[in-house]
Scaffold this motif. Structure first.
Motif, PDB file in Angstrom:
ATOM      1  N   GLU A   1       4.589   5.558  -1.721  1.00 59.18           N
ATOM      2  CA  GLU A   1       4.885   5.310  -3.127  1.00 59.18           C
ATOM      3  C   GLU A   1       4.472   3.877  -3.423  1.00 59.18           C
ATOM      4  O   GLU A   1       4.891   2.946  -2.736  1.00 59.18           O
ATOM      5  CB  GLU A   1       6.367   5.535  -3.433  1.00 59.18           C
ATOM      6  N   LYS A   2       3.640   3.737  -4.435  1.00 59.37           N
ATOM      7  CA  LYS A   2       3.105   2.417  -4.773  1.00 59.37           C
ATOM      8  C   LYS A   2       3.901   1.796  -5.911  1.00 59.37           C
ATOM      9  O   LYS A   2       4.427   2.498  -6.775  1.00 59.37           O
ATOM     10  CB  LYS A   2       1.635   2.528  -5.169  1.00 59.37           C
ATOM     11  N   ASN A   3       3.957   0.480  -5.881  1.00 57.34           N
ATOM     12  CA  ASN A   3       4.579  -0.309  -6.945  1.00 57.34           C
ATOM     13  C   ASN A   3       6.025   0.094  -7.218  1.00 57.34           C
ATOM     14  O   ASN A   3       6.426   0.264  -8.355  1.00 57.34           O
ATOM     15  CB  ASN A   3       3.746  -0.218  -8.233  1.00 57.34           C
ATOM     16  N   ILE A   4       6.785   0.245  -6.161  1.00 57.40           N
ATOM     17  CA  ILE A   4       8.190   0.618  -6.298  1.00 57.40           C
ATOM     18  C   ILE A   4       9.042  -0.647  -6.252  1.00 57.40           C
ATOM     19  O   ILE A   4       8.774  -1.558  -5.473  1.00 57.40           O
ATOM     20  CB  ILE A   4       8.611   1.620  -5.210  1.00 57.40           C
TER      21      ILE A   4
ATOM     22  N   ASN B   1       2.060  -5.174  -2.930  1.00 64.28           N
ATOM     23  CA  ASN B   1       1.130  -4.414  -3.753  1.00 64.28           C
ATOM     24  C   ASN B   1      -0.057  -5.305  -4.106  1.00 64.28           C
ATOM     25  O   ASN B   1      -0.100  -6.476  -3.732  1.00 64.28           O
ATOM     26  CB  ASN B   1       1.817  -3.822  -4.983  1.00 64.28           C
ATOM     27  N   SER B   2      -0.999  -4.783  -4.836  1.00 63.88           N
ATOM     28  CA  SER B   2      -2.243  -5.521  -5.085  1.00 63.88           C
ATOM     29  C   SER B   2      -2.164  -6.503  -6.250  1.00 63.88           C
ATOM     30  O   SER B   2      -3.085  -7.274  -6.457  1.00 63.88           O
ATOM     31  CB  SER B   2      -3.381  -4.531  -5.329  1.00 63.88           C
ATOM     32  N   ASN B   3      -1.072  -6.486  -7.010  1.00 63.97           N
ATOM     33  CA  ASN B   3      -0.959  -7.371  -8.166  1.00 63.97           C
ATOM     34  C   ASN B   3      -0.168  -8.627  -7.809  1.00 63.97           C
ATOM     35  O   ASN B   3       1.046  -8.562  -7.622  1.00 63.97           O
ATOM     36  CB  ASN B   3      -0.293  -6.643  -9.331  1.00 63.97           C
ATOM     37  N   PRO B   4      -0.820  -9.784  -7.730  1.00 64.53           N
ATOM     38  CA  PRO B   4      -0.113 -11.006  -7.337  1.00 64.53           C
ATOM     39  C   PRO B   4       0.877 -11.505  -8.394  1.00 64.53           C
ATOM     40  O   PRO B   4       1.707 -12.351  -8.112  1.00 64.53           O
ATOM     41  CB  PRO B   4      -1.246 -12.020  -7.124  1.00 64.53           C
ATOM     42  N   PHE B   5       0.813 -10.962  -9.607  1.00 64.40           N
ATOM     43  CA  PHE B   5       1.701 -11.404 -10.675  1.00 64.40           C
ATOM     44  C   PHE B   5       2.949 -10.536 -10.797  1.00 64.40           C
ATOM     45  O   PHE B   5       3.816 -10.807 -11.618  1.00 64.40           O
ATOM     46  CB  PHE B   5       0.949 -11.433 -12.011  1.00 64.40           C
TER      47      PHE B   5
ATOM     48  N   ILE C   1       8.487  -5.800  -6.008  1.00 64.30           N
ATOM     49  CA  ILE C   1       7.613  -4.641  -6.221  1.00 64.30           C
ATOM     50  C   ILE C   1       6.693  -4.520  -5.006  1.00 64.30           C
ATOM     51  O   ILE C   1       5.895  -5.397  -4.727  1.00 64.30           O
ATOM     52  CB  ILE C   1       6.781  -4.781  -7.510  1.00 64.30           C
ATOM     53  N   LYS C   2       6.827  -3.421  -4.279  1.00 70.34           N
ATOM     54  CA  LYS C   2       6.071  -3.227  -3.032  1.00 70.34           C
ATOM     55  C   LYS C   2       5.488  -1.814  -2.975  1.00 70.34           C
ATOM     56  O   LYS C   2       5.844  -0.944  -3.759  1.00 70.34           O
ATOM     57  CB  LYS C   2       6.994  -3.406  -1.821  1.00 70.34           C
TER      58      LYS C   2
END
Length: 163
Positions: free
Chosen positions: A73-76, A45-49, A54-55
């Protein structure tokens, strides 16, 4: 004062302009039915933290149709869909159950990794071809003695459809 007002306006506009994607739990569980799907892509996903589990997951469902549907589905959290098993074991091509909204089949969410018990003949045909293609690719990429051991342990002893 003017600077403070400008900051407040920017923050307010920013908060209201952000549209968050709805999640499965934002709906009523009874509004969905389950179909067989297959994972196309598992991506960061776009958040490196975020946690490494979380993918973003892209998948195909309605495998029995001439043109199956695609979903994302984002941030699963992959631990949720893989029964708590370490997340790196989920790869492209894995079978997955998909929850589809009864009134809008474009609304869908990832279920658990695995194959549903109630596949129709077209879904079985799709998955059979899919796994045959995966096995052919594996055969090309794996030394013969390792491939033969894998096939002996997995295919010949576990053919449940032929019983």
């Amino acid at each position: 004062m003017r600077k403070t007002l400008t900051i407040i306006l920017i923050l307010t506009f920013g908060l209201f302009s952000c549209k968050s994607d709805k999640k499965y739990w934002d709906y009523n569980e009874t509004d969905f039915y389950e179909v067989q799907g297959i994972i196309d892509i598992v991506a960061l996903n776009s958040n490196p933290f975020d946690s490494p589990s979380i993918k973003n997951v892209s998948y195909t469902y309605f495998l029995d149709r001439p043109i199956p549907k695609k979903g994302t589905e984002k941030n699963i959290d992959l631990l949720e869909i893989n029964n708590g098993i370490y997340f790196k074991h989920i790869e492209n091509g894995y079978p997955i159950s998909i929850f589809v909204h009864k009134n809008d089949e474009n609304i869908s969410f990832c279920g658990r990794i695995g194959i549903l018990d109630s596949l129709n003949p077209k879904e079985k045909e799709f998955l059979t071809k899919h796994f045959q293609n995966k096995m052919e690719k594996l055969k090309k990429e794996t030394p013969e003695y390792i491939y033969n051991a894998l096939v002996k342990d997995t295919i010949t002893e576990n053919q449940t459809d032929k019983k």
